[in-house]
Design a protein around this motif. Structure first.
Motif, PDB file in Angstrom:
ATOM      1  N   ARG A  44       0.827  -1.207   0.000  1.00 23.09           N
ATOM      2  CA  ARG A  44       0.000   0.000   0.000  1.00 23.09           C
ATOM      3  C   ARG A  44       0.865   1.263   0.000  1.00 23.09           C
ATOM      4  N   ASP A  65      11.221   1.541   6.426  1.00 22.88           N
ATOM      5  CA  ASP A  65      10.577   0.226   6.434  1.00 22.88           C
ATOM      6  C   ASP A  65      11.585  -0.762   7.010  1.00 22.88           C
ATOM      7  N   VAL A 136      -5.904   3.215   6.725  1.00 20.14           N
ATOM      8  CA  VAL A 136      -6.958   2.644   7.553  1.00 20.14           C
ATOM      9  C   VAL A 136      -6.343   1.461   8.295  1.00 20.14           C
ATOM     10  N   SER A 221       3.848  -9.453   2.636  1.00 19.45           N
ATOM     11  CA  SER A 221       2.867  -8.393   2.841  1.00 19.45           C
ATOM     12  C   SER A 221       1.855  -8.766   3.931  1.00 19.45           C
ATOM     13  N   GLU A 222       0.564  -8.687   3.642  1.00 20.95           N
ATOM     14  CA  GLU A 222      -0.443  -8.774   4.694  1.00 20.95           C
ATOM     15  C   GLU A 222      -0.525 -10.140   5.374  1.00 20.95           C
TER      16      GLU A 222
HETATM   17  P1  NAD Z   1       2.216  -4.606   3.827  1.00 22.02           P
HETATM   18  O1  NAD Z   1       2.493  -5.685   4.815  1.00 22.02           O
HETATM   19  O2  NAD Z   1       2.446  -4.845   2.382  1.00 22.02           O
HETATM   20  O3  NAD Z   1       2.997  -3.286   4.223  1.00 22.02           O
HETATM   21  C1  NAD Z   1       3.239  -2.891   5.539  1.00 22.02           C
HETATM   22  C2  NAD Z   1       4.690  -2.424   5.588  1.00 22.02           C
HETATM   23  O4  NAD Z   1       4.962  -1.893   6.887  1.00 22.02           O
HETATM   24  C3  NAD Z   1       5.660  -3.581   5.365  1.00 22.02           C
HETATM   25  O5  NAD Z   1       6.552  -3.269   4.323  1.00 22.02           O
HETATM   26  C4  NAD Z   1       6.359  -3.717   6.698  1.00 22.02           C
HETATM   27  O6  NAD Z   1       7.705  -4.139   6.592  1.00 22.02           O
HETATM   28  C5  NAD Z   1       6.257  -2.295   7.230  1.00 22.02           C
HETATM   29  N1  NAD Z   1       6.432  -2.230   8.676  1.00 22.02           N
HETATM   30  C6  NAD Z   1       5.895  -3.047   9.623  1.00 22.02           C
HETATM   31  N2  NAD Z   1       6.303  -2.652  10.830  1.00 22.02           N
HETATM   32  C7  NAD Z   1       7.091  -1.563  10.645  1.00 22.02           C
HETATM   33  C8  NAD Z   1       7.840  -0.728  11.535  1.00 22.02           C
HETATM   34  N3  NAD Z   1       7.813  -0.907  12.852  1.00 22.02           N
HETATM   35  N4  NAD Z   1       8.569   0.270  11.003  1.00 22.02           N
HETATM   36  C9  NAD Z   1       8.594   0.479   9.661  1.00 22.02           C
HETATM   37  N5  NAD Z   1       7.927  -0.293   8.776  1.00 22.02           N
HETATM   38  C10 NAD Z   1       7.183  -1.302   9.285  1.00 22.02           C
HETATM   39  O7  NAD Z   1       0.690  -4.211   4.070  1.00 22.02           O
HETATM   40  P2  NAD Z   1      -0.161  -3.205   3.166  1.00 22.02           P
HETATM   41  O8  NAD Z   1      -1.077  -3.997   2.310  1.00 22.02           O
HETATM   42  O9  NAD Z   1       0.735  -2.231   2.549  1.00 22.02           O
HETATM   43  O10 NAD Z   1      -1.056  -2.537   4.309  1.00 22.02           O
HETATM   44  C11 NAD Z   1      -0.599  -1.420   5.046  1.00 22.02           C
HETATM   45  C12 NAD Z   1      -1.803  -0.596   5.504  1.00 22.02           C
HETATM   46  O11 NAD Z   1      -2.519  -0.149   4.367  1.00 22.02           O
HETATM   47  C13 NAD Z   1      -2.826  -1.341   6.355  1.00 22.02           C
HETATM   48  O12 NAD Z   1      -3.370  -0.450   7.270  1.00 22.02           O
HETATM   49  C14 NAD Z   1      -3.886  -1.754   5.353  1.00 22.02           C
HETATM   50  O13 NAD Z   1      -5.131  -1.971   5.948  1.00 22.02           O
HETATM   51  C15 NAD Z   1      -3.888  -0.560   4.450  1.00 22.02           C
HETATM   52  N6  NAD Z   1      -4.373  -0.826   3.079  1.00 22.02           N
HETATM   53  C16 NAD Z   1      -5.291   0.033   2.564  1.00 22.02           C
HETATM   54  C17 NAD Z   1      -5.753  -0.139   1.278  1.00 22.02           C
HETATM   55  C18 NAD Z   1      -6.749   0.842   0.731  1.00 22.02           C
HETATM   56  O14 NAD Z   1      -7.292   0.623  -0.344  1.00 22.02           O
HETATM   57  N7  NAD Z   1      -6.979   1.946   1.419  1.00 22.02           N
HETATM   58  C19 NAD Z   1      -5.300  -1.202   0.490  1.00 22.02           C
HETATM   59  C20 NAD Z   1      -4.354  -2.067   1.054  1.00 22.02           C
HETATM   60  C21 NAD Z   1      -3.897  -1.871   2.342  1.00 22.02           C
END
Ligand code: NAD
Length: 450
Positions: A44, A65, A136, A221-222
């Protein structure tokens, strides 16, 4: 339609609709380029990264990250964009605190797993940032939501949840129709998160969650964090895509308020069946007891007499749909059958295809920025949510979605968990605005630019 017509038709006064820089915390220090940092550049975050890199009014000064794969992907995107490489913070899960020590930062975009949001938002506010955008949802517990609201108030800063579905083209056209009275007085709304996430939750095959560990190191990822919530929690775990758009239609926190909710959860079958069908009953994950009911249905009662039904449905085979319904005394829109019915205009008892209606009431922001939004994620809506955050920041103005929206929408999760835990009892919503909802005026998508 020009702005004046739009404001007049929406029934909202120009004074309420205008965002006044004079009330801003940055009134005396207008910025043209915003110095932004990002925490979390996973899937995201990279979406937001690509949008920020396209903008000439953004200086991306730092990213953080802890996953090398995600950082490599992000660095390659930045290199291709021709923009300067930002400072990189990594190494351990506290590295973001070092990022926040940077001088001159103006705004931050947080796209980490849910459990980090509260801590990172509050950390950013304590570091002096006045504009904080978070993906979110806002927090996990009810107390988390209170903590973020109180911190935003204490530091007089803007916290915007990047609820992109509020900017979906059909959703904004429907909002425009509501504001122009096409559906009459609104009485009932529906929405949800109805998205088959089985492959996301087990994206490394059914190996992804296993061995009794709290999260899976091998998943991507998730799968590394989201799956765990389905094991330990039962409630509407992802309410904001469904509730945000409908809350805007009835001015929640701005003349209206959520009063109470109750939630019912079905049995849990989908994730277990997925594991067995992709492996066998003897797979270690087949022994995991998933608490999350396959479908969680929540009913909300609002101060101005509307009801809302929300559904969370992520574990069963189904095509994606957020299931919107916006219904008033004169007619309704439903996105599942892509239809509108307006009494006196539509043929009696027959649906109109939604297209002509949505085209006619296309929101002014989409008319203006539709071309810029081309190619942005989720059909273009992702452009608008980042655009709104950056523009508010540049002007020192309130963000169109604020901390009270984020808290009220996200609080549905802990409240629904509480309701289910208590045998589906109806529970009261807290008032995060402390009474201000009675006098606050709508601002979402009511100015010309964002
Ligand atoms: P993801 O797991 O791909 O990305 C999360 C990132 O955060 C990872 O790269 C992880 O290494 C990093 N991370 C975790 N802990 C950390 C820390 N302490 N310090 C620094 N980095 C850290 O997940 P995602 O799909 O990118 O989801 C992230 C957020 O976005 C969530 O809240 C998800 O609900 C939201 N999201 C929203 C949408 C939308 O359409 N609005 C779509 C997908 C995801």
């Amino acid at each position: 339609m020009n702005r004046r017509d739009f404001v007049r038709n929406s029934g909202i006064t120009a004074a309420a609709a205008t965002i006044l820089p004079s009330s801003s915390i940055f009134a005396s220090e207008k910025v043209e380029k915003v110095k932004i940092a990002m925490i979390g550049v996973g899937l995201r975050g990279q979406n937001h990264l690509s949008l920020l890199l396209k903008r000439d009014d953004v200086d991306l000064v730092a990213i953080c990250d802890i996953d090398d794969r995600m950082l490599t992907m992000s660095k390659s995107m930045i290199a291709k964009s021709g923009k300067p490489m930002p400072k990189i913070f990594t190494g351990d899960d506290q590295a973001w605190k070092k990022l926040l020590e940077m001088k001159g930062l103006q705004a931050i975009v947080i796209s980490t797993p849910w459990e980090w949001h509260k801590e990172m938002i509050i950390g950013s506010l304590q570091a002096g940032l006045k504009y904080v955008a978070t993906e979110v949802i806002l927090g996990i517990t009810l107390q988390d939501h209170w903590d973020v609201v109180q911190a935003a108030e204490r530091y007089n800063a803007h916290v915007m949840m990047l609820e992109n579905v509020c900017y979906r083209r059909d959703v904004m056209a429907a909002l425009n129709m509501v504001r122009q009275g096409v559906f009459g007085e609104i009485v009932h709304l529906q929405g949800g998160y109805q998205h088959d996430l089985r492959e996301v939750k087990f994206n490394d095959g059914v190996k992804a969650y296993g061995g009794g560990v709290e999260f899976n190191e091998k998943g991507f990822s998730e799968a590394r964090w989201r799956t765990n919530h389905s094991v330990h929690r039962n409630g509407d775990l992802y309410p904001t895509h469904g509730i945000g758009p409908v809350a805007n239609c009835i001015n929640i926190n701005r003349g209206n308020k959520f009063l109470k909710l109750n939630s019912f959860a079905t049995k849990s079958r989908g994730l277990h069946n997925y594991i067995v069908n992709n492996s066998s009953e003897s797979h270690p994950n087949a022994k995991v007891n998933f608490r999350l009911g396959d479908i969680v249905t929540t009913t909300i009662d609002c101060a101005n007499g509307e009801t809302i039904i929300l559904q969370h449905d992520t574990n069963l085979p189904r095509p994606y749909s957020l299931g919107f319904r916006v219904q008033g005394t004169k007619g309704l829109w439903m996105d599942v059958n892509r239809s509108v019915y307006v009494e006196g205009v539509s043929k009696p008892h027959q649906w109109d295809d939604q297209k002509a209606w949505l085209d006619k009431y296309d929101h002014p922001l989409w008319k203006k920025y539709g071309d810029d939004a081309q190619g942005a994620g989720h059909g273009g809506m992702d452009f608008f949510v980042i655009h709104a955050f950056v523009e508010a920041c540049k002007r020192g103005a309130p963000t169109p979605l604020d901390v009270y929206d984020a808290a009220a929408w996200s609080a549905i999760t802990p409240l629904s968990e509480q309701s289910i835990e208590m045998g589906n009892e109806t529970v009261d919503f807290p008032d995060f605005t402390s009474g201000k909802w009675m006098s606050r005026k709508p601002i979402f998508a009511l100015n010309d630019d964002y």
